[in-house]
Design an enzyme around this catalytic site. Structure first.
Site, PDB file in Angstrom:
ATOM      1  N   CYS A  26       0.838  -1.206   0.000  1.00  0.00           N
ATOM      2  CA  CYS A  26       0.000   0.000   0.000  1.00  0.00           C
ATOM      3  C   CYS A  26       0.869   1.250   0.000  1.00  0.00           C
ATOM      4  O   CYS A  26       1.329   1.695   1.065  1.00  0.00           O
ATOM      5  CB  CYS A  26      -0.935  -0.019   1.205  1.00  0.00           C
ATOM      6  SG  CYS A  26      -2.005   1.423   1.289  1.00  0.00           S
TER       7      CYS A  26
ATOM      8  N   CYS B 195      -0.506   4.171   1.983  1.00  0.00           N
ATOM      9  CA  CYS B 195      -0.365   4.025   3.435  1.00  0.00           C
ATOM     10  C   CYS B 195       1.083   4.224   3.878  1.00  0.00           C
ATOM     11  O   CYS B 195       1.337   4.873   4.895  1.00  0.00           O
ATOM     12  CB  CYS B 195      -0.776   2.619   3.887  1.00  0.00           C
ATOM     13  SG  CYS B 195      -2.260   1.978   3.151  1.00  0.00           S
ATOM     14  N   ASP B 196       2.017   3.669   3.150  1.00  0.00           N
ATOM     15  CA  ASP B 196       3.384   3.533   3.674  1.00  0.00           C
ATOM     16  C   ASP B 196       4.459   4.318   2.926  1.00  0.00           C
ATOM     17  O   ASP B 196       5.594   4.376   3.382  1.00  0.00           O
ATOM     18  CB  ASP B 196       3.777   2.044   3.685  1.00  0.00           C
ATOM     19  CG  ASP B 196       2.884   1.235   4.612  1.00  0.00           C
ATOM     20  OD1 ASP B 196       2.420   1.801   5.612  1.00  0.00           O
ATOM     21  OD2 ASP B 196       2.638   0.049   4.324  1.00  0.00           O
TER      22      ASP B 196
END
Ligand code: NAP
Length: 322
Positions: free
Chosen positions: A133, A136-137
């Site tokens: 992701c 997200c990261d």
């Protein structure tokens, strides 16, 4: 047990569906599935879910959603659904513990799983440099060197997203041509931070506590090299978790459930929400929104069911055809 609303899956789609169904006095049940809280619960920090200006841990976010749904009367069952019979009403399900449940409506919120590379080091360094992701990261790899594996729209788009943070994004693709849409390809070719490694597969992710490299093999020459990198983002497709409904629900060629845009599937009373339907956005917020829609549709469907049972006219939306 008989339920008015039975929800399969406990990610943002399932938990939001539960919240809305519970607040409609429908006493829903959620069968949590293999990954309680869904994929979001495996994310370290969620910085893009509205309402949490200081970010929130993914597990905590899922936990809050679950407690909110429980507060209004949702029941939770740990387990996996192994069999579903939707050939007649009420629907009938059997879980891996052998219990059988019946339900007037089912909301399928089983999500999708990132397809794995299946190479050594991938599982070992998950969340320690291996991530599925970018949204997200990606932020955690500012000024770092990142490898993205894959040649589809996801790989190229997420690779482009990662150039906002990374010093360099190496896109490793097993062929010499991308699968991604031409316009997206062009954007990537024009981006000075994007580099391409063609005809190449990843055979190992190396590290020491966290990722420090990736072993690559050229599929034409067989030549191998280990490239120093800080993160690996495999984007080799997603697999919707729909095996349970093969041959029952209408799906696209990739196995995503087809709905009518209002979460209704081809089986009246059976609704689908979140990543099991959506292969475009794949965000917690969009899954939650669909969970809300599915619960409202289920509620209208039940209104009509009850109206028919007492011989009155259809009272609300719900039994639309498509
Ligand atoms: P995808 O289109 O199926 O692409 C997967 C990529 O991974 C392909 O390039 C494939 O290579 C490669 N691959 C598969 N297995 C591999 C393996 N074991 N090792 C190395 N490479 C492997 O998946 P996606 O990019 O996640 O997209 C899924 C769907 O969502 C698609 O329909 C896509 O168009 C859509 N999508 C659309 C958008 C958009 O419209 N903006 C954005 C994202 C996704 P090959 O090319 O050689 O098969």
């Amino acid at each position: 047990m008989h339920y008015r609303v039975l929800i399969i899956g406990s990610g943002p789609a399932g938990l939001t569906a539960a919240l809305y169904a519970a607040r409609a006095n429908l006493n829903p049940v959620v069968i949590r599935g293999l990954q309680p809280g869904g994929l979001i619960a495996t994310t370290d920090e969620v910085e893009n879910y509205p309402g949490f200006p200081d970010a929130i841990n993914g597990f905590d976010l899922a936990d809050k959603m679950e407690r909110q749904a429980a507060r209004f009367g949702t029941t939770f069952i740990d387990g996996l659904v192994e069999q579903v019979d939707v050939s007649e009403h009420p629907f009938r399900l059997t879980t891996d513990s052998g219990d059988t449940h019946t339900a007037d409506t089912i909301i399928v919120a089983t999500g999708a799983s990132p397809r794995k590379l299946g190479v050594p080091g991938e599982a070992e360094f998950a969340n320690r440099g291996v991530s599925y992701c970018a949204v997200c990261d990606g932020f955690f790899f500012r000024d770092k060197r990142i490898v993205v594996v894959g040649g589809g729209n996801s790989a190229v788009e997420e690779g482009l997203f990662l150039t906002r943070f990374a010093s360099e994004v190496l896109l490793v693709h097993r062929r010499d041509q991308l699968r991604a849409d031409p316009i997206i390809q062009q954007r990537a070719f024009n981006n000075p931070k994007m580099k391409f490694v063609w005809d190449t597969i990843a055979t190992e992710i190396t590290g020491n506590g966290k990722v420090n490299g990736i072993r690559l093999q050229n599929v034409k020459t067989g030549a191998e090299e280990v490239v120093a990198v800080d993160a690996v983002f495999p984007y080799v497709g997603h697999i919707p978790n729909t095996a349970l409904f093969t041959g029952v629900l209408r799906m696209d060629e990739n196995g995503y459930i087809l709905t009518d845009g209002r979460t209704r599937t081809n089986v009246p009373g059976l609704f689908a929400a979140g990543d099991v339907v959506d292969h475009v956005y794949r965000q917690a917020i969009t899954a939650a929104a669909e969970g809300c829609q599915a619960a409202m549709e289920a509620s209208w469907y039940i209104d009509n069911l009850d109206a028919q049972a007492v011989g009155t006219e259809t009272v609300s939306e719900g039994l639309g055809q498509w």
